[in-house]
Design an enzyme around this catalytic site. Structure first.
Site, PDB file in Angstrom:
ATOM      1  N   ARG A 250       8.272  -9.884  -3.871  1.00 36.15           N
ATOM      2  CA  ARG A 250       8.592  -8.157  -4.225  1.00 36.15           C
ATOM      3  C   ARG A 250       9.241  -7.126  -2.884  1.00 36.15           C
ATOM      4  O   ARG A 250      10.055  -6.681  -3.723  1.00 36.15           O
ATOM      5  CB  ARG A 250       7.334  -7.534  -4.404  1.00 36.15           C
ATOM      6  CG  ARG A 250       6.937  -6.525  -5.784  1.00 36.15           C
ATOM      7  CD  ARG A 250       5.345  -5.874  -5.737  1.00 36.15           C
ATOM      8  NE  ARG A 250       4.898  -5.993  -4.961  1.00 36.15           N
ATOM      9  CZ  ARG A 250       3.630  -5.474  -4.987  1.00 36.15           C
ATOM     10  NH1 ARG A 250       2.511  -6.087  -6.458  1.00 36.15           N
ATOM     11  NH2 ARG A 250       2.617  -5.791  -4.004  1.00 36.15           N
TER      12      ARG A 250
ATOM     13  N   LYS B 242       8.452  -1.328  -5.052  1.00 31.81           N
ATOM     14  CA  LYS B 242       7.217  -0.569  -4.337  1.00 31.81           C
ATOM     15  C   LYS B 242       8.379   0.962  -3.641  1.00 31.81           C
ATOM     16  O   LYS B 242       7.944   0.557  -2.255  1.00 31.81           O
ATOM     17  CB  LYS B 242       6.675  -1.352  -3.437  1.00 31.81           C
ATOM     18  CG  LYS B 242       4.647  -1.067  -3.611  1.00 31.81           C
ATOM     19  CD  LYS B 242       4.361  -2.068  -3.266  1.00 31.81           C
ATOM     20  CE  LYS B 242       2.516  -1.219  -3.046  1.00 31.81           C
ATOM     21  NZ  LYS B 242       1.966  -1.290  -4.199  1.00 31.81           N
TER      22      LYS B 242
ATOM     23  N   GLU C  33       1.465   2.862 -16.197  1.00 31.96           N
ATOM     24  CA  GLU C  33       0.323   2.688 -15.782  1.00 31.96           C
ATOM     25  C   GLU C  33      -0.425   3.874 -14.167  1.00 31.96           C
ATOM     26  O   GLU C  33      -0.178   5.059 -14.725  1.00 31.96           O
ATOM     27  CB  GLU C  33       0.407   1.941 -14.281  1.00 31.96           C
ATOM     28  CG  GLU C  33       1.751   2.087 -13.081  1.00 31.96           C
ATOM     29  CD  GLU C  33       2.213   1.306 -11.747  1.00 31.96           C
ATOM     30  OE1 GLU C  33       1.007   0.800 -11.608  1.00 31.96           O
ATOM     31  OE2 GLU C  33       3.249   0.614 -11.797  1.00 31.96           O
TER      32      GLU C  33
HETATM   33  C1  LIG Z   1       1.184  -1.319  -5.468  1.00 32.27           C
HETATM   34  C2  LIG Z   1       1.680  -0.874  -6.525  1.00 32.27           C
HETATM   35  C3  LIG Z   1       0.365  -1.865  -7.344  1.00 32.27           C
HETATM   36  C4  LIG Z   1      -0.654  -2.902  -6.856  1.00 32.27           C
HETATM   37  O1  LIG Z   1       0.026  -3.195  -6.856  1.00 32.27           O
HETATM   38  P1  LIG Z   1      -1.509  -4.992  -6.225  1.00 32.27           P
HETATM   39  O2  LIG Z   1      -0.116  -6.028  -5.126  1.00 32.27           O
HETATM   40  O3  LIG Z   1      -1.967  -5.794  -6.713  1.00 32.27           O
HETATM   41  O4  LIG Z   1      -1.525  -4.033  -4.552  1.00 32.27           O
HETATM   42  C5  LIG Z   1      -0.048  -0.908  -8.506  1.00 32.27           C
HETATM   43  N1  LIG Z   1       0.963   0.108  -8.961  1.00 32.27           N
HETATM   44  C6  LIG Z   1       1.814   0.728  -8.034  1.00 32.27           C
HETATM   45  C7  LIG Z   1       2.375   1.453  -8.849  1.00 32.27           C
HETATM   46  C8  LIG Z   1       2.518  -0.055  -6.884  1.00 32.27           C
HETATM   47  O5  LIG Z   1       2.889   1.008  -6.551  1.00 32.27           O
END
Ligand SMILES: *Cc1c(COP(=O)(O)O)cnc(C)c1O
Length: 341
Positions: free
Chosen positions: A82, A184, A220
């Site tokens: 990722r 991210k 989300e």
């Molecule tokens: C990091 C993140 C998540 C959660 O991801 P995980 O890999 O499960 O920790 C969900 N939404 C956003 C916007 C994020 O930055």
């Protein structure tokens, strides 16, 4: 190895500098060898690209101790991949998956005394990051980059048992269609700080964001994906190109389907459907799964039938099953657990 003298059960979620971190730099088209350092600071030019044009991305994952005393991490290859996706979208050099895993193993091993013991609820939180570190005043990608991975012990998200949380539907947007919501990037967080604080001031744990184009579909929260359970006990996974692909969500859904025999439906979810759902939950590395009891919007409050006192039945089952897989109490799918010590 002697553990640090820490009251593990009273730890919060905050920064503690540990003994070692791992760093490498990219310049002239290649990554340096990289290695551990004890220096918790980074010195940069005032013109570093990250300061002006936010060229940065990060990851988050955990290491923890199993019942039989091993230190393990959960699907770190997914975080490595990722991060590569984030880097490509941000015009940053891609770090090889093997280098990411080498940095992870070395840092966790070197800080083994900081990894909370089994049964304390605490874990070692690991933060990999990459920044455009080279000087850059014209708007362009940096010519030098820095990758660093550090870690710290953190307490369990829920102290004194899992409690449902309240969300509000935000009047702000998290990520534009065809923007950077699926990676991210630090910039996604910068613009969510104001709405997050507004939610907190109004007494809500988090914002639920809707799709910016039509404000019709559920996306989300600022830092966690959303899952629903419908009246037929199906797992409903909101689908959108601007949702960050959470490793925890993908794992929970796999567990629901393959360990619990649930039907998983990934599709666009209208906000108007939420009132008919049986359960709602947030998922991410920090809490694994946090049940949602109430969702506030301009149209009033939705109270999920699972209530404000306890986690819903299906959410509880998938949460418990994934926690047992993570702590090696039940067998994990191939490749999910990386043993470090
Ligand atoms: C990091 C993140 C998540 C959660 O991801 P995980 O890999 O499960 O920790 C969900 N939404 C956003 C916007 C994020 O930055």
């Amino acid at each position: 190895m002697e553990k640090k003298n820490i009251d593990w059960s009273s730890l919060g979620f905050g920064y503690t500098p540990t003994d070692y971190r791992w760093e490498t730099r990219w310049h002239d088209g290649a990554w340096e060898k990289g290695g551990l350092t004890t220096d918790s600071t980074i010195t940069l030019s005032e013109a570093a690209c990250v300061f002006h044009y936010s060229q940065s991305c990060f990851e988050g994952l955990k290491a923890y101790t199993t019942r039989d005393g091993h230190i393990v991490t959960f699907r770190p290859d997914q975080n490595a991949k990722r991060m590569q996706d984030s880097c490509r979208r941000l015009e940053m050099p891609v770090l090889p998956v093997e280098t990411f895993l080498e940095a992870l193993d070395a840092t966790v091993k070197a800080n083994a005394a900081w990894v909370p013991p089994f049964g304390t609820g605490a874990t070692l939180y690991i933060r990999p990051l990459m920044i455009g570190s080279g000087p850059q005043i014209g708007v362009a990608p940096a010519h030098e980059f820095l990758f660093r991975l550090f870690c710290m012990p953190v307490g369990s998200y829920f102290k004194g048992g899992v409690k449902p949380i309240s969300l509000q539907v935000s009047k702000y947007d998290r990520a534009a269609p065809r923007g950077t919501g699926h990676i991210k990037a630090g910039l996604n967080y910068a613009m969510s700080l104001y709405p997050t604080m507004e939610a907190h001031r109004a007494g809500f744990a988090e914002n639920m964001y809707l799709d910016p184009a039509t404000r019709t579909y559920v996306e989300e929260t600022g830092g966690a994906n959303i899952l629903f359970v419908d009246q037929d006990n199906n797992l409903i996974v909101p689908k959108s190109d601007s949702i960050l692909p959470s490793v925890t969500r993908r794992s929970l859904v796999y567990v629901g389907e393959h360990y619990l025999g649930l039907k998983v439906i990934e599709r666009k979810v209208k906000f108007s459907e939420v009132k008919d759902m049986k359960e709602c939950a947030l998922c991410g590395t920090a809490a694994v799964l946090a049940p949602v009891g109430r969702i506030h919007s301009d149209e009033g409050d939705i109270y999920l039938p699972s209530g404000m006192d306890k986690i819903g039945e299906i959410s509880g089952k998938i949460r418990e099953t994934l926690l047992k897989i993570q702590s090696c109490e039940i067998e994990a799918p191939e490749g999910w657990i990386r043993r470090i010590l």
